[in-house]
Structure formats: C-alpha cells, structure tokens
Design a protein around this motif. Structure first.
Motif, PDB file in Angstrom:
ATOM      1  N   VAL A 105      -6.375 -46.095 -14.642  1.00 24.49           N
ATOM      2  CA  VAL A 105      -5.549 -45.027 -14.056  1.00 24.49           C
ATOM      3  C   VAL A 105      -6.300 -43.687 -14.138  1.00 24.49           C
ATOM      4  CG1 VAL A 105      -3.343 -43.803 -14.200  1.00 24.49           C
ATOM      5  CG2 VAL A 105      -3.417 -46.285 -14.507  1.00 24.49           C
ATOM      6  N   TYR A 109       2.954 -50.895  -7.017  1.00 20.97           N
ATOM      7  CA  TYR A 109       1.988 -50.632  -8.099  1.00 20.97           C
ATOM      8  C   TYR A 109       1.472 -51.895  -8.790  1.00 20.97           C
ATOM      9  CZ  TYR A 109       3.476 -45.895  -7.339  1.00 20.97           C
ATOM     10  OH  TYR A 109       3.743 -44.699  -6.734  1.00 20.97           O
ATOM     11  N   GLN A 134      -7.478 -41.390 -10.933  1.00 18.26           N
ATOM     12  CA  GLN A 134      -7.135 -39.963 -10.840  1.00 18.26           C
ATOM     13  C   GLN A 134      -8.397 -39.120 -10.592  1.00 18.26           C
ATOM     14  OE1 GLN A 134      -5.470 -38.598 -14.486  1.00 18.26           O
ATOM     15  NE2 GLN A 134      -3.871 -37.432 -13.450  1.00 18.26           N
ATOM     16  N   PRO A 184       0.065 -49.812 -17.172  1.00 14.89           N
ATOM     17  CA  PRO A 184      -0.765 -49.134 -16.173  1.00 14.89           C
ATOM     18  C   PRO A 184      -0.018 -48.908 -14.856  1.00 14.89           C
ATOM     19  CG  PRO A 184      -1.560 -51.379 -16.590  1.00 14.89           C
ATOM     20  CD  PRO A 184      -0.551 -51.075 -17.633  1.00 14.89           C
ATOM     21  N   LYS A 206       2.137 -45.930 -15.320  1.00 11.36           N
ATOM     22  CA  LYS A 206       1.326 -44.690 -15.324  1.00 11.36           C
ATOM     23  C   LYS A 206       0.954 -44.300 -13.893  1.00 11.36           C
ATOM     24  CE  LYS A 206      -0.865 -45.077 -19.838  1.00 11.36           C
ATOM     25  NZ  LYS A 206      -1.611 -46.086 -20.558  1.00 11.36           N
ATOM     26  N   ALA A 207       0.568 -45.292 -13.085  1.00 17.18           N
ATOM     27  CA  ALA A 207       0.185 -45.015 -11.690  1.00 17.18           C
ATOM     28  C   ALA A 207       1.385 -44.455 -10.924  1.00 17.18           C
ATOM     29  CB  ALA A 207      -0.331 -46.291 -11.032  1.00 17.18           C
TER      30      ALA A 207
END
Ligand SMILES: C[S@@+](CC[C@H](N)C(=O)[O-])C[C@H]1O[C@@H](n2cnc3c(N)ncnc32)[C@H](O)[C@@H]1O
Length: 213
Positions: free
Chosen positions: A55, A20, A59, A79, A82-83
């Motif tokens: 992010v 990530y 999505q 971030p 979150k990913a």
C-alpha cells in the motif's frame, strides 16, 4: 504471521470484494491486470501481510499498478482496508496462495516481484515450501516479462543464504546485494511491518535484487 481469530473480518472483507480484494476469483482478471489498474507496469508482492509495503508503494508510485498476494484471508483484509481508506485505485489484494499464481496471471504479465520477510520454513524437510525454492522460481520466470526483476528482503540469514544459492543455481543475475540494507546505499523507500519490527530490535536486513534472463 498468526492472528487471533477475528470473526468480524469475514463480513468486513466481503464489503471490500472486487474494489480492493479478490477472494477465490482473481482468475477472472488474468491477462487484464494492467487494464484493470490503468497502469503500464505491474508489481506483485507475494506474502504481503498487513500491507504496509504494497500500500505504501502504491501511494508512492501512482504511475504503477500493484497486486499483493496474501494466503491468510483474515490478514488480507488489512491491506485491502488500508487501500480503501486511502482511496487507492492502483492496488488490489488477492487472498490466495502463491502456488496458484499461474491461475491469476498470464505469462509475461508481471514486471517486478517483491518477496519481503517470507516465511523461513527453518526445518530442512520443509525447504520446498520456501518462496525462493526453485519450483517457485520457475513460476516467477514464467509470469515475469523477459528480464523482469525480483527484489527480496529478509532479516533471516539462513533463508537469505539458501535463497542466494537457489537464485544462482537457477541462473538469475544478482544485480544488488546487501547484508545490511539500512546501512547501505540502496534505496529502501517503504519498510514492511516485519522490517520495522525486527530492525528496531537490532536485526540486520538482507537485500538482493535478481534479474530473470
Ligand atoms: C512473515 S510474514 C511477512 C509479512 C510482510 N511481507 C512483512 O514483511 O511484514 C509472511 C506472510 O506471507 C504469507 N504467506 C506465506 N506463504 C504464502 C504463500 N504461499 N502465498 C501467499 N502468502 C503467503 C503469510 O500468511 C504471512 O502473512
């Protein structure tokens, strides 16, 4: 953006490395980002902060590839986290400074650039640090494919005005412009952290889209 020092982030971000986030080794993907993300188009946000935008866009657009660049490693964790939580494979974060963009991307590799609520550097003597200053525009032009677009949002009117002059003097074509994005007809599918915070305080959001010819 300033964060209170959180010592646990150092170990937590290491866990997200490669899957990530890239920490100092993003250059190994130079020229390979489309392949790595498995997508035909690549959008890059510079100064992605905690990543609501990059992010959220990843999505919303699973058919596109996204890279967020964030200079503060302690912020870049968010971030990337979150990913991971959303198991997104079409977004990666680079913990690094935009001055090094040419080390990470090949000329023409990027389709779209986003600058959202960039640091305004309000002191006149710091104007060269603004991400819309012409030296940065030279980098963007080189890395964007011919005819690539730049989208820019900010609530900071002096920075916006400075940027419009830079864009025009650089020869960019402005194809969209609003001094109040949230009350305009332009699409704005994902808000950034700063956008949500400052629009809630009543600040107007400036927006423009420019084309590199
Ligand atoms: C004001 S915050 C905005 C964050 C987010 N884009 C938003 O709209 O909520 C600006 C962010 O850009 C990052 N930044 C500033 N200069 C940068 C640079 N040269 N390269 C990469 N990131 C940078 C800062 O660390 C900060 O997290």
């Amino acid at each position: 953006m300033r964060l209170r020092h959180k010592p646990w982030i150092k170990a937590a971000i290491e866990e997200l490395k490669d899957d990530y986030v890239y920490l100092g080794d993003a250059a190994k993907n130079k020229g390979q980002w489309h392949q790595l993300l498995g997508k035909e188009t690549l959008a890059v946000e510079i100064g992605c902060g905690k990543g609501n935008f990059i992010v959220g866009m990843a999505q919303l657009h699973p058919e596109q590839g996204f890279v967020g660049v964030e200079t503060q490693e302690e912020i870049a964790y968010y971030p990337a986290h979150k990913a991971q939580e959303q198991e997104l494979k079409n977004v990666k974060i680079i913990a690094g400074d935009a001055t090094d963009l040419e080390e990470w991307f090949e000329p023409g590799e990027i389709d779209m650039l986003y600058l959202n609520f960039s640091d305004p550097w309000p002191k006149a003597r710091h104007y060269k640090r603004r991400l819309t200053y012409r030296d940065f525009l030279h980098k963007y032009k080189q890395l964007l494919k011919p005819g690539g677009h730049l989208r820019f949002k900010t609530d900071n009117r002096p920075l916006f005005d400075f940027s419009l002059v830079e864009f025009q003097e650089f020869g960019l074509e402005i194809i969209a412009l609003s001094y109040d994005l949230h009350h305009s007809d332009y699409d704005n599918p994902v808000q950034t952290e700063y956008e949500a915070k400052f629009s809630a305080l009543g600040n107007k959001i400036n927006f423009c889209e420019a084309v590199f010819k």
